[in-house]
Scaffold this motif. Structure first.
Motif, PDB file in Angstrom:
ATOM      1  N   THR A 250     -32.004  95.243  44.820  1.00 40.48           N
ATOM      2  CA  THR A 250     -31.312  95.178  46.115  1.00 40.48           C
ATOM      3  C   THR A 250     -32.225  95.502  47.297  1.00 40.48           C
ATOM      4  OG1 THR A 250     -30.566  97.455  45.749  1.00 40.48           O
ATOM      5  CG2 THR A 250     -29.012  95.683  45.187  1.00 40.48           C
ATOM      6  N   THR A 251     -33.433  96.006  47.003  1.00 42.64           N
ATOM      7  CA  THR A 251     -34.399  96.186  48.103  1.00 42.64           C
ATOM      8  C   THR A 251     -34.976  94.829  48.447  1.00 42.64           C
ATOM      9  OG1 THR A 251     -34.971  98.420  47.347  1.00 42.64           O
ATOM     10  CG2 THR A 251     -36.514  97.310  48.844  1.00 42.64           C
ATOM     11  N   PRO A 252     -34.883  94.383  49.696  1.00 43.27           N
ATOM     12  CA  PRO A 252     -35.391  93.050  50.067  1.00 43.27           C
ATOM     13  C   PRO A 252     -36.885  92.933  49.800  1.00 43.27           C
ATOM     14  CG  PRO A 252     -33.984  93.935  51.801  1.00 43.27           C
ATOM     15  CD  PRO A 252     -34.219  95.052  50.832  1.00 43.27           C
ATOM     16  N   ALA A 253     -37.298  91.732  49.400  1.00 38.73           N
ATOM     17  CA  ALA A 253     -38.717  91.490  49.107  1.00 38.73           C
ATOM     18  C   ALA A 253     -39.578  91.708  50.341  1.00 38.73           C
ATOM     19  CB  ALA A 253     -38.889  90.066  48.574  1.00 38.73           C
ATOM     20  N   GLU A 254     -38.999  91.451  51.525  1.00 36.65           N
ATOM     21  CA  GLU A 254     -39.771  91.618  52.756  1.00 36.65           C
ATOM     22  C   GLU A 254     -40.224  93.058  52.951  1.00 36.65           C
ATOM     23  OE1 GLU A 254     -36.862  90.264  52.504  1.00 36.65           O
ATOM     24  OE2 GLU A 254     -37.095  88.151  53.063  1.00 36.65           O
ATOM     25  N   VAL A 255     -39.442  94.004  52.420  1.00 37.13           N
ATOM     26  CA  VAL A 255     -39.816  95.408  52.559  1.00 37.13           C
ATOM     27  C   VAL A 255     -41.080  95.700  51.768  1.00 37.13           C
ATOM     28  CG1 VAL A 255     -39.085  97.796  52.140  1.00 37.13           C
ATOM     29  CG2 VAL A 255     -37.421  96.099  52.948  1.00 37.13           C
ATOM     30  N   TYR A 256     -41.122  95.196  50.516  1.00 33.79           N
ATOM     31  CA  TYR A 256     -42.320  95.402  49.692  1.00 33.79           C
ATOM     32  C   TYR A 256     -43.528  94.680  50.282  1.00 33.79           C
ATOM     33  CZ  TYR A 256     -39.310  97.439  46.118  1.00 33.79           C
ATOM     34  OH  TYR A 256     -38.436  98.245  45.443  1.00 33.79           O
ATOM     35  N   GLN A 257     -43.284  93.510  50.861  1.00 33.85           N
ATOM     36  CA  GLN A 257     -44.403  92.784  51.480  1.00 33.85           C
ATOM     37  C   GLN A 257     -44.976  93.575  52.640  1.00 33.85           C
ATOM     38  OE1 GLN A 257     -42.792  88.967  52.563  1.00 33.85           O
ATOM     39  NE2 GLN A 257     -42.610  88.267  50.422  1.00 33.85           N
ATOM     40  N   GLY A 258     -44.103  94.165  53.440  1.00 35.34           N
ATOM     41  CA  GLY A 258     -44.576  94.995  54.539  1.00 35.34           C
ATOM     42  C   GLY A 258     -45.332  96.203  54.052  1.00 35.34           C
ATOM     43  N   LEU A 259     -44.868  96.803  52.945  1.00 32.96           N
ATOM     44  CA  LEU A 259     -45.539  97.975  52.363  1.00 32.96           C
ATOM     45  C   LEU A 259     -46.971  97.614  51.957  1.00 32.96           C
ATOM     46  CD1 LEU A 259     -43.992 100.378  49.731  1.00 32.96           C
ATOM     47  CD2 LEU A 259     -46.251  99.447  49.367  1.00 32.96           C
ATOM     48  N   TRP A 260     -47.133  96.523  51.201  1.00 38.84           N
ATOM     49  CA  TRP A 260     -48.464  96.151  50.712  1.00 38.84           C
ATOM     50  C   TRP A 260     -49.367  95.697  51.855  1.00 38.84           C
ATOM     51  CZ3 TRP A 260     -50.623  97.632  46.501  1.00 38.84           C
ATOM     52  CH2 TRP A 260     -49.820  97.972  45.396  1.00 38.84           C
ATOM     53  N   ASN A 261     -48.799  95.043  52.859  1.00 38.21           N
ATOM     54  CA  ASN A 261     -49.635  94.641  53.998  1.00 38.21           C
ATOM     55  C   ASN A 261     -50.256  95.853  54.680  1.00 38.21           C
ATOM     56  OD1 ASN A 261     -49.139  91.924  53.622  1.00 38.21           O
ATOM     57  ND2 ASN A 261     -47.399  91.874  55.047  1.00 38.21           N
TER      58      ASN A 261
END
Length: 533
Positions: free
Chosen positions: A92-103
């Motif tokens: 349920t955590t949006p993929a965009e959140v993880y993308q922002g984290l790794w960026n």
């Protein structure tokens, strides 16, 4: 000492529990501190920290977790060691959140945010996460340090508070009354949409007018009394506001309460501030409906009273008119009876005299009884307003504007309100008739009230043709009228009714030339103080 060496030491001492100490962890990962004491302090800090701490390689594979991490997630160190940190991730955590984290991490920057994690037993929880890159002496990222804590309960509580605030605002805004919260300085700190709309209508703060009205009724310390709950159930008052669009009426209520202050200095020594809750409900429609009912009842009562007065004045005038010829016949009969010779027409005259006397007696018997009305304090301004309301339709129908110029405060008089109302209405009706039948170029009526040393005075001016000077006394005689013969209504009894009412109240009526060009009727009534003396 390298990060890997530190981790080996940490693993060996995972089970040891020592007194925690707060130290700066940065030097350990920069290789600046290598003493056994410093390492021991670092291990104690990490293992006893009340937050979940994990260290991974650059691919997010777990190398180390502290006891609080195990307590939070349900996983042991040996269960998660070598596994990817994504074992805690939930869909349920949006993929965009993880993308922002790794960026952020790829840029060598820390990332902070919230993720929905999953415990070993499958239960989800909201984690407040900080991930920081750990670098070597050359500035290259070698590991990631993750710190997170379970904020599920905090989130639920915050959400509930937000929902409660939203619900309260929705309820307040849906309420059919205006509501405002006032602080100790009578400033509005919270209000609903109805209050905002009311303030926009008046183009000023309604609370200021209400507070002023409250102080008039309860004194200057009224708001202090309410804030300190001297009046447990608050205080209610009625407010009447006049606008260009007409009068509006409101029912207002104020009540006080105290609320704890939220300042930092109040944490150990709580203090409270006093507030006032103001509710305003408009009852203009109800007030106007009541006024319409009152005016309708006044119209009925005034019409009956006018009819009664007309009948009485007409019959009195008819008796007066008949009494003259009867008196002449009676005098002639007396003269003829005293002569020695008998007059041939004497018998007929005596019969006529008797018939006339009988007719007069019948008229007297036909006089309607006047309803009894007790003497009471009378507000002349209110009577004028009543008469104006009763005549509104006729004024509109005849296109005659009327202006009221009433002195704000007048002493009351002792009198019979219904009788005085009839007298004022008769004068207003005469003014309307004069304009209607005279057809002057200017059509206007003005009513004034004022007070002199001895009396309360009412002036009724019209722009009609006026009354000639020679007829100003004759105008009060029964059956005298300047109206056309074909006009409707009783002719020549209005002013005689007015004169009768004024006599009953020790007042007077005069007819003068009006500044408007027509007639000015002047009513003068004694003040109550003079009556008592």
């Amino acid at each position: 000492m390298s990060v890997t060496s530190h981790l080996c030491v940490v693993e060996e001492r995972m089970s040891k529990q020592q007194e925690s100490a707060v130290i700066d962890m940065t030097p350990f990962f920069n290789g600046e501190v290598g003493s056994e004491t410093a390492v021991s302090q670092f291990i104690q800090t990490v293992e006893q920290a009340p937050m979940a701490i994990s260290i991974t390689d650059t691919d997010a594979n777990i190398l180390y977790v502290n006891p609080w991490f195990c307590q939070t997630t349900g996983y042991g160190l040996q269960e998660v060691k070598g596994l990817n940190h994504s074992i805690l991730s939930y869909r349920t955590t949006p993929a965009e959140v993880y993308q922002g984290l790794w960026n952020q991490l790829k840029k060598g920057r820390s990332w902070q945010g919230r993720l929905i994690n999953r415990r070993k037993n499958g239960e989800r929880y909201l984690a407040d996460v900080i991930v920081t890159p750990l670098t070597d002496g050359e500035g290259e990222t070698t590991h990631f340090l993750g710190i997170h804590r379970d904020v599920t309960e905090t989130h639920e509580l915050t959400t509930k508070l937000i929902n409660q605030k939203t619900l309260v605002e929705a309820v307040l805004n849906a309420a059919p009354v205006a509501i405002a919260l006032l602080d100790e300085n009578q400033q509005v700190v919270l209000d609903n949409l109805s209050y905002k709309a009311l303030a926009a209508d008046f183009q000023q703060e309604p609370a200021k007018q209400i507070i002023a009205k409250l102080k008039e009724e309860l004194g200057e310390n009224a708001t202090e009394q309410l804030r300190t709950r001297r009046f447990v159930e608050g205080h209610s008052l009625s407010l009447e506001l006049k606008q260009s669009r007409g009068e509006r009426w409101f029912y207002c209520k104020l009540s006080g309460f105290s609320a704890a202050d939220s300042g930092v200095d109040d944490y150990f020594a709580p203090t409270a501030s006093d507030y006032l809750v103001l509710t305003i409900s408009e009852h203009t429609k109800e007030k106007r409906h009541q006024e319409q009912q009152r005016v309708s009842e006044l119209q009925r009562m005034t019409a009956e009273s006018e009819m009664m007065h007309v009948m009485q004045e007409t019959l009195h005038a008819a008796i007066h008119q008949m009494q003259g010829p009867i008196n002449m016949i009676e005098a002639a009969v007396t003269v003829l009876t005293g002569r020695s010779g008998k007059c041939p027409g004497l018998e007929a005259m005596e019969m006529a005299l008797k018939s006339g006397a009988d007719a007069v007696d019948q008229l007297r018997d036909a006089l309607p009884d006047r309803p009894q009305e007790a003497q009471q304090p009378v507000n002349i301004n209110q009577l004028v307003h009543d008469v104006a309301a009763l005549s509104t339709q006729r004024l509109l129908k005849t296109s005659i504007p009327m202006q009221l110029k009433l002195t704000a405060t007048l002493p009351s008089i002792n009198g019979q309100p219904s009788r005085l109302r009839v007298a004022i209405k008769q004068l207003l009706d005469n003014a309307i008739d004069a304009i209607e039948f005279g057809k002057p170029q200017s059509r206007e009526i003005e009513i004034q009230t004022y007070m002199d040393d001895e009396s309360v005075v009412v002036l009724i001016d019209d722009s009609g043709p006026g009354v000639p000077q020679a007829n100003k006394i004759k105008a009060f005689q029964p059956f005298y009228s300047t109206k056309p013969v074909a006009s409707n209504g009783a002719r020549g009894v209005g002013l005689s009714i007015v004169q009768q009412v004024m006599n009953e109240h020790c007042g007077s009526t005069l007819l003068q030339r009006s500044p408007l060009g027509g007639c000015r009727a002047v009513i003068s009534l004694p003040r109550r103080e003079r009556d008592r003396s």
